[in-house]
Design an enzyme around this catalytic site. Structure first.
Site, mmCIF file in Angstrom:
data_model
loop_
_atom_site.group_PDB
_atom_site.id
_atom_site.type_symbol
_atom_site.label_atom_id
_atom_site.label_comp_id
_atom_site.label_asym_id
_atom_site.label_seq_id
_atom_site.Cartn_x
_atom_site.Cartn_y
_atom_site.Cartn_z
ATOM 1 N N ARG A 96 0.845 -1.192 0.000
ATOM 2 C CA ARG A 96 0.000 0.000 0.000
ATOM 3 C C ARG A 96 0.884 1.247 0.000
ATOM 4 O O ARG A 96 1.966 1.254 0.609
ATOM 5 C CB ARG A 96 -0.872 -0.036 1.248
ATOM 6 C CG ARG A 96 -1.846 1.114 1.434
ATOM 7 C CD ARG A 96 -2.992 1.063 0.469
ATOM 8 N NE ARG A 96 -4.101 1.919 0.902
ATOM 9 C CZ ARG A 96 -5.078 2.289 0.096
ATOM 10 N NH1 ARG A 96 -5.113 1.892 -1.174
ATOM 11 N NH2 ARG A 96 -6.062 3.048 0.534
ATOM 12 N N THR A 367 -8.749 0.844 -10.612
ATOM 13 C CA THR A 367 -8.380 -0.217 -9.657
ATOM 14 C C THR A 367 -8.628 -1.539 -10.374
ATOM 15 O O THR A 367 -9.417 -1.608 -11.310
ATOM 16 C CB THR A 367 -9.167 -0.123 -8.328
ATOM 17 O OG1 THR A 367 -8.900 1.134 -7.761
ATOM 18 C CG2 THR A 367 -8.825 -1.222 -7.344
ATOM 19 N N ASN A 387 -6.120 4.435 -7.198
ATOM 20 C CA ASN A 387 -7.339 5.093 -6.727
ATOM 21 C C ASN A 387 -8.188 5.580 -7.896
ATOM 22 O O ASN A 387 -8.865 4.779 -8.509
ATOM 23 C CB ASN A 387 -7.043 6.199 -5.716
ATOM 24 C CG ASN A 387 -8.284 6.542 -4.896
ATOM 25 O OD1 ASN A 387 -9.179 5.701 -4.757
ATOM 26 N ND2 ASN A 387 -8.371 7.741 -4.370
ATOM 27 N N GLU A 406 -3.989 8.207 -3.810
ATOM 28 C CA GLU A 406 -4.462 7.388 -2.690
ATOM 29 C C GLU A 406 -4.503 8.194 -1.386
ATOM 30 O O GLU A 406 -5.121 7.753 -0.412
ATOM 31 C CB GLU A 406 -3.514 6.194 -2.535
ATOM 32 C CG GLU A 406 -4.194 4.885 -2.259
ATOM 33 C CD GLU A 406 -4.830 4.231 -3.478
ATOM 34 O OE1 GLU A 406 -6.050 4.082 -3.477
ATOM 35 O OE2 GLU A 406 -4.098 3.857 -4.412
ATOM 36 N N ASP A 409 -7.744 8.484 0.293
ATOM 37 C CA ASP A 409 -8.328 7.402 1.112
ATOM 38 C C ASP A 409 -8.098 7.637 2.607
ATOM 39 O O ASP A 409 -8.661 6.930 3.441
ATOM 40 C CB ASP A 409 -7.753 6.036 0.712
ATOM 41 C CG ASP A 409 -8.462 5.453 -0.511
ATOM 42 O OD1 ASP A 409 -9.498 6.000 -0.913
ATOM 43 O OD2 ASP A 409 -7.973 4.451 -1.057
ATOM 44 N N SER A 438 -7.867 1.127 3.266
ATOM 45 C CA SER A 438 -8.324 0.697 1.939
ATOM 46 C C SER A 438 -9.540 -0.211 2.078
ATOM 47 O O SER A 438 -9.809 -0.755 3.140
ATOM 48 C CB SER A 438 -7.186 -0.082 1.275
ATOM 49 O OG SER A 438 -7.622 -0.692 0.084
ATOM 50 N N SER A 439 -10.250 -0.385 0.970
ATOM 51 C CA SER A 439 -11.348 -1.359 0.929
ATOM 52 C C SER A 439 -10.951 -2.613 0.153
ATOM 53 O O SER A 439 -11.760 -3.537 0.013
ATOM 54 C CB SER A 439 -12.568 -0.741 0.247
ATOM 55 O OG SER A 439 -12.987 0.399 0.933
ATOM 56 N N GLY A 458 -13.916 -1.251 -6.933
ATOM 57 C CA GLY A 458 -15.227 -0.682 -6.644
ATOM 58 C C GLY A 458 -15.242 0.204 -5.420
ATOM 59 O O GLY A 458 -16.295 0.429 -4.834
ATOM 60 N N GLY A 459 -14.071 0.689 -4.994
ATOM 61 C CA GLY A 459 -14.022 1.609 -3.863
ATOM 62 C C GLY A 459 -14.663 0.997 -2.637
ATOM 63 O O GLY A 459 -14.444 -0.176 -2.318
HETATM 64 O O1 DON Z 1 -8.000 1.298 -1.643
HETATM 65 C C1 DON Z 1 -9.162 1.610 -1.856
HETATM 66 O O2 DON Z 1 -10.094 1.264 -1.154
HETATM 67 C C2 DON Z 1 -9.504 2.472 -3.073
HETATM 68 N N1 DON Z 1 -8.369 3.297 -3.417
HETATM 69 C C3 DON Z 1 -9.932 1.591 -4.197
HETATM 70 C C4 DON Z 1 -10.429 2.404 -5.364
HETATM 71 C C5 DON Z 1 -11.318 1.649 -6.259
HETATM 72 O O3 DON Z 1 -11.600 0.489 -6.091
HETATM 73 C C6 DON Z 1 -11.874 2.438 -7.394
HETATM 74 N N2 DON Z 1 -12.727 1.594 -8.178
HETATM 75 N N3 DON Z 1 -13.693 1.862 -8.679
#
Ligand code: DON
Length: 558
Positions: A96, A367, A387, A406, A409, A438-439, A458-459
């Site tokens: 990360r 992502t 991100n 990032e 986040d 992070s997710s 998918g954030g």
């Molecule tokens: O680490 C994370 O949770 C985010 N930066 C992920 C971003 C993401 O999945 C964007 N996708 N649509």
């Protein structure tokens, strides 16, 4: 900074687990699923040439960096969940991004304490110190069979020969056109005279090929020291950034013990903090274990899942951050007792308003995730990110590397929602050298008969996608269903069920609203799940790519 990595020092921390059944016969072949056909083919090429799943993961990571420049890359980070079949060793490689040494808690706020919103999204100030290059070196050296140069060769080839512009590329580039225009080096590679290039155009990434070659030749020093590092630091600082040479030299991946859970006989192995994914997933599963979800009506099932989601995302805000900076009550959060406590306020007939839970507060196809099982049963699930699409949009001149954004986040202002509507807490406040929460949730699901590797972008909606796929695994459904099934999501705040178009019927919606839920259809579908599965019992492999994306899943004969 105490961030020693690698063999020896951390070996003691690694949990070695051998599950019953894991010594069963080898898989009948390998399986690979990534979000891009060229990355899947590159990973297969590495397997064909004697590489194992870990080598193939390095190849896939590097190739995705080239062919999906909007989704992940050397300027970003990720989590690689590894399983070595020979001894059952499992670990999460945490690559990360890290806040630069000069980062401060209020760096994105003006004098009145208000957020300068674009500051954590666009340009070099939005970028954390990248971890992906260090992870490529680490995984090859510690787990691979081949050299880094061999593993990176397909990515270098694609960077030199060029990649075709697709409609998806165009959508991503339109979305980030303004940020890319601000960075002449990025605009020169990703735009055509300041505009989105035509479908079928070829994008050559010569500087990125050179940077990959440096990495191949010099390992860590090829990126974090020497000429590339100099360009990264000079480029970011000239454009108003705060990176230093020391920030790059200090960066190291961390091996972390995965989060584990057990749900209805399925062993769940998932991402550890600084991802909220594994703890969130296991908390939701533990909560659901107290109910008869699988035999419930659709309305009941959605209600119970949503109430479990709501409570797990509340925990996220309260407790989760970089475990090297905050004390996470990991054992307690993962305990059944904690789930029972959470369930005390859960009314099977009524929605619990999020604000009624003591303390209120709370991350498309940017992502990327890939899943690999090789013919020896080694596995890798990896979710990688910069991100936003094209990250911060900023490329330090001469590097070919698009930097992440990032830093967004982090809780850039505790109490305010980030780009994914997540409201962050103290545990995720910015500190120098800290990793943003992070997710990303690369996950293994395992019974004696079946082994699956799953994950998705998918954030903030990543964790609930993995939850829904886990429920489908428990129901005995095939990966084809998990990747295509309609999705719904709740993240505590905002207090509403968000769902894909068509995921909740008019009647179901009416019943959920009567129970007190707010239900909001989304305009678009989300996620790009990649699954591989080994049916140990039937000696059969399966691989599936989400129909929402343009990925490729392949089962290869041994
Ligand atoms: O680490 C994370 O949770 C985010 N930066 C992920 C971003 C993401 O999945 C964007 N996708 N649509």
């Amino acid at each position: 900074m105490m961030r020693a990595c690698c063999k020896g020092v951390l070996a003691a921390l690694l949990l070695v687990v051998t599950f019953p059944g894991s010594a069963a016969a080898d898989p009948p072949g390998a399986a690979v699923a990534t979000a891009h056909p060229l990355a899947t083919e590159a990973a297969l090429e590495t397997l064909d040439n004697g590489g194992n799943a870990f080598d193939a993961a390095v190849t896939a990571t590097a190739t995705l960096a080239v062919v999906e420049p909007y989704g992940s890359g050397l300027g970003g980070g990720g989590f690689w969940l590894l399983h070595r079949q020979a001894d059952g060793h499992q670990v999460m490689v945490d690559g990360r991004e890290e806040a630069p040494g000069a980062a401060t808690r209020t760096m994105y706020q003006n004098d009145d304490g208000e957020l300068r919103e674009r500051d954590s999204l666009d340009g070099p100030r939005a970028a954390g110190i990248p971890g992906t290059p260090a992870a490529l070196v680490h995984i090859t050296r510690e787990y691979g069979n081949r050299s880094l140069a061999e593993n990176l060769a397909p990515a270098i080839r694609h960077a030199r020969e060029g990649i075709p512009v697709t409609e998806h590329y165009q959508r991503m580039a339109y979305f980030r056109r303004d940020a890319l225009r601000e960075s002449p080096a990025a605009a020169a590679v990703f735009l055509d005279d300041g505009d989105v290039p035509e479908v079928g155009d070829t994008l050559v990434q010569t500087d990125l090929a050179l940077t990959l070659e440096r990495l191949a030749d010099d390992g860590l020093a090829g990126f974090y020291d020497g000429a590339v590092a100099e360009r990264l630091v000079a480029g970011t600082r000239e454009a108003g950034g705060i990176w230093t040479r020391e920030d790059l030299q200090d960066y190291a991946v961390v091996e972390r013990e995965p989060v584990r859970g057990d749900y209805r006989g399925v062993r769940v192995t998932s991402a550890a903090p600084p991802s909220a994914g594994g703890i969130g997933l296991v908390t939701m599963l533990n909560t659901l274990a107290g109910y008869d979800v699988h035999d419930a009506t659709e309305v009941q099932r959605i209600h119970l899942q949503v109430e479990a989601m709501r409570r797990a995302y509340r925990d996220r805000r309260l407790y989760l951050g970089d475990p090297d900076f905050v004390d996470i009550p990991r054992e307690r959060l993962l305990s059944r007792e904690h789930a029972r406590n959470l369930a005390q306020s859960l009314d099977p007939e009524r929605a619990t308003p999020s604000e009624a839970l003591e303390d209120a507060q709370g991350g498309g196809r940017n992502t990327t995730h890939f899943s690999i099982i090789d013919a020896d049963g080694n596995r890798v699930g990896a979710t990688l990110s910069i991100n936003y699409p094209f990250g911060s949009g900023f490329m330090p001149p001469g590097s070919g590397v698009v930097l992440n954004n990032e830093m967004d986040d982090f809780a850039t202002r505790p109490g305010e929602p980030n780009a994914y509507g997540l409201v962050g807490g103290e545990a995720n406040a910015i500190e120098p050298g800290k990793r943003p929460l992070s997710s990303m949730t690369p996950t293994f699901l395992e019974t004696d008969d079946r082994v699956a590797v799953i994950g998705s972008p998918g954030g903030s909606r990543i964790i609930t996608q993995v939850l829904l796929a886990t429920m489908s695994f428990v129901d005995g459904l095939e990966p084809e269903f998990w990747v295509s099934r309609p999705r719904y999501h709740h993240q505590y705040l905002p207090d509403r069920i968000q769902h894909e178009p068509g995921a909740i019927s008019v009647d179901t919606r009416r019943a959920l609203v009567e129970m007190g839920h707010t239900v909001r259809p989304m305009l678009r579908r989300y996620g790009d799940m990649q699954v591989v599965m080994w049916h140990r019992g039937e000696s059969r492999m399966a691989a599936e790519s989400d129909p929402r994306g343009g990925g490729k899943a392949v089962v290869a004969d041994d």
